[in-house]
Motif scaffolding. Sequence first.
Motif, short mmCIF file in Angstrom:
data_model
loop_
_atom_site.label_atom_id
_atom_site.label_comp_id
_atom_site.label_asym_id
_atom_site.label_seq_id
_atom_site.Cartn_x
_atom_site.Cartn_y
_atom_site.Cartn_z
N TYR A 32 -160.09 45.70 13.29
CA TYR A 32 -161.09 46.38 12.67
C TYR A 32 -161.94 45.51 11.65
CZ TYR A 32 -158.33 50.25 14.60
OH TYR A 32 -157.68 50.92 15.48
N ARG A 377 -160.94 51.19 20.90
CA ARG A 377 -160.96 51.60 19.49
C ARG A 377 -162.34 51.30 18.91
NH1 ARG A 377 -155.98 53.93 19.12
NH2 ARG A 377 -155.49 53.23 16.91
N LEU A 378 -162.99 50.44 19.37
CA LEU A 378 -164.27 50.53 18.56
C LEU A 378 -165.55 50.70 19.52
CD1 LEU A 378 -163.37 46.54 17.78
CD2 LEU A 378 -163.42 48.46 16.21
N LYS A 398 -165.23 52.43 14.10
CA LYS A 398 -164.08 52.51 14.59
C LYS A 398 -163.99 53.93 15.48
CE LYS A 398 -159.43 52.97 12.63
NZ LYS A 398 -158.65 53.21 11.33
#
Length: 628
Positions: A32, A377-378, A398
Amino acid sequence: PALTMAAAAHQLCIRDQNATFFRPGPLPADPYTYAAEAEKSALAAAKADVEYSPDGSLAAVLAESGVIIYDTESGSEICKLKSTASIAVAFSPQGSFIQTWEKLTDELQASGGNLRIWNPKTGDFLTGFSQKNFSKDSFPYVKWTDDELVACMRISNGIHLYNGQDISKGVVGKIDQEKLGAFSISPGPPPYKIATFVPEVKDKPAYMTLFAYPNLAEPVSRKQMFRASDASFLWSPNGAGVLVRTSTDVDTSGKSYYGESKLTFLASDGSDLNVALGKEGPIHDVAWSPAGKEFIVVYGYIPAKATLFDVKCKAIFDFGTGARNTIAWAPHGRFVMLGGFGNIQPNLEFWDNNRKKRIAHVKCPSTTTWSWAPCSRLFLTSTLFPRLRVDNGFKLWKYDGTLLHSETVAHEIYQIAWRPARPTVFPDRPASPNAGQSAASAAAEGGGGGGAPAQPSTYVPPHLRGKGAGGGAGRPAFSLHQYEEAAKVGGANPVFGKQLPPGAVDEDDKLSKSALKKKKAKEKAQKEKEAAEALEQTNRALAAAGITPQVAGAPAAAKEESGPRTYATAEEVQKRIKAVQKKLRQAEALVEDEKSGKELNVDQKGKIASIGEVRAEMAELEKLLATF
């Protein structure tokens, strides 16, 4: 630090008015955090969008000097295709071939044609065709099966089939169909299916046809309909069926300026269903989940409704209504984004499909393109030229709506794209327990999840204050629209799902749980038997055409079951070891069954053939576990 069995790092390809380059994305060890100052790999100046191979190992750049193939890991040039005038390029499913199109000239006509097939590893020209006209919607013109054993190409009165490994050997099959409007070949393992569409002409209806190789003369199914001048095909990722979205420019009811649209499901077993939708209006978007077990449709006048259907076209969940016209599944199928773009104020709804719960709802002004990262996840949103000439840049979100990075530049940007990866490269991870809280807090403060400046609050009449008139987060406090909340769809709902005659009830709803379970088990066994027979027939036809078929029971899709190759903790490695041990026990049990004389199907024989690969993976996992 995270240890990996293979390189698993994100990469962005950016093309702007100054340069074209690869740029490192977030690393698995710190997924992240985006390092904006990371070193870039410069590429040749591209005159069109850069094209990645399906596995992300190669990238093709259309430069002035020719089509240059790069290794995406090192950024080094592999080879150059001698095609300086190409305007389009596309890889085959396994990346073994690449096709280019350029304007037809007398010189190209004499030397093989302007639609050319190349070897992307060596740059060698393999074969070509003469294709006078170009359509972005129809390209690539040569379409391969996922295993690349068969290739198809549309001709004036049908479809030609070729040996996918060596197209220059000539035609090995043909589908005759006059006035063919469009066609599509199924993804997934054999047996191969081909869907075709012929538009309506005057008083003759349009019809959709489904063929199964090698029986190209007798279709598996055929469906006719009126008010269908165009069609697009959306195959289930496993090839079990195809959704055909038909449309016409004229709405005979006069209710819509944009015409009419319908959705039909053609199953590989020959059955067909009309997908019944619960709201009047156009179909905005349709998308299958990556597993191919369900699909979402966004439809109806704004605020549009979104509904999740299973493979039998039964509605199983209603996402409610909202300002949306787009669906984007995360590669692993756990998360899904329902968004509104274009003439709708851009916004993102992030949902956890496994839990049927909305995680976050944020605003993303001026968005023109969007895509999920291979890790699921992104999420990337961007503002590109020529849709918008100013404030070009991108934002990295995110999965829970938290804004991780925002970047705006003074010059024009033409392309921003993730490097693709096979689904097994990154592990499938669930949402964190507190997912969405940071985005909700930012939205409550007027920040729109960090993606928009604070907006003045809307006036709410005294008699509506405190009563939730907006119908949910992300909606106006007062609206003329009647919003609907998300809810499960149960039983034989008359609004959604399969269209039955008036008063009719689905036979499955009459059965008890045990009877329904037995019926499904029997149907599954019958389908497995039919699939094994069809596969054997396909392999015999391939051999007769001079094409070497795959090892029985080891289709291309099965190679994707090797599990994640990136492991950040010992627990993840141990979890994979347990799965591989179970797989090995099953295969060894099948060996004993075969010795005892029991007849095995194609899939079971494939599991036996993969024992060596499974044991090799187990040994590699045990070595990796010892390093933690």
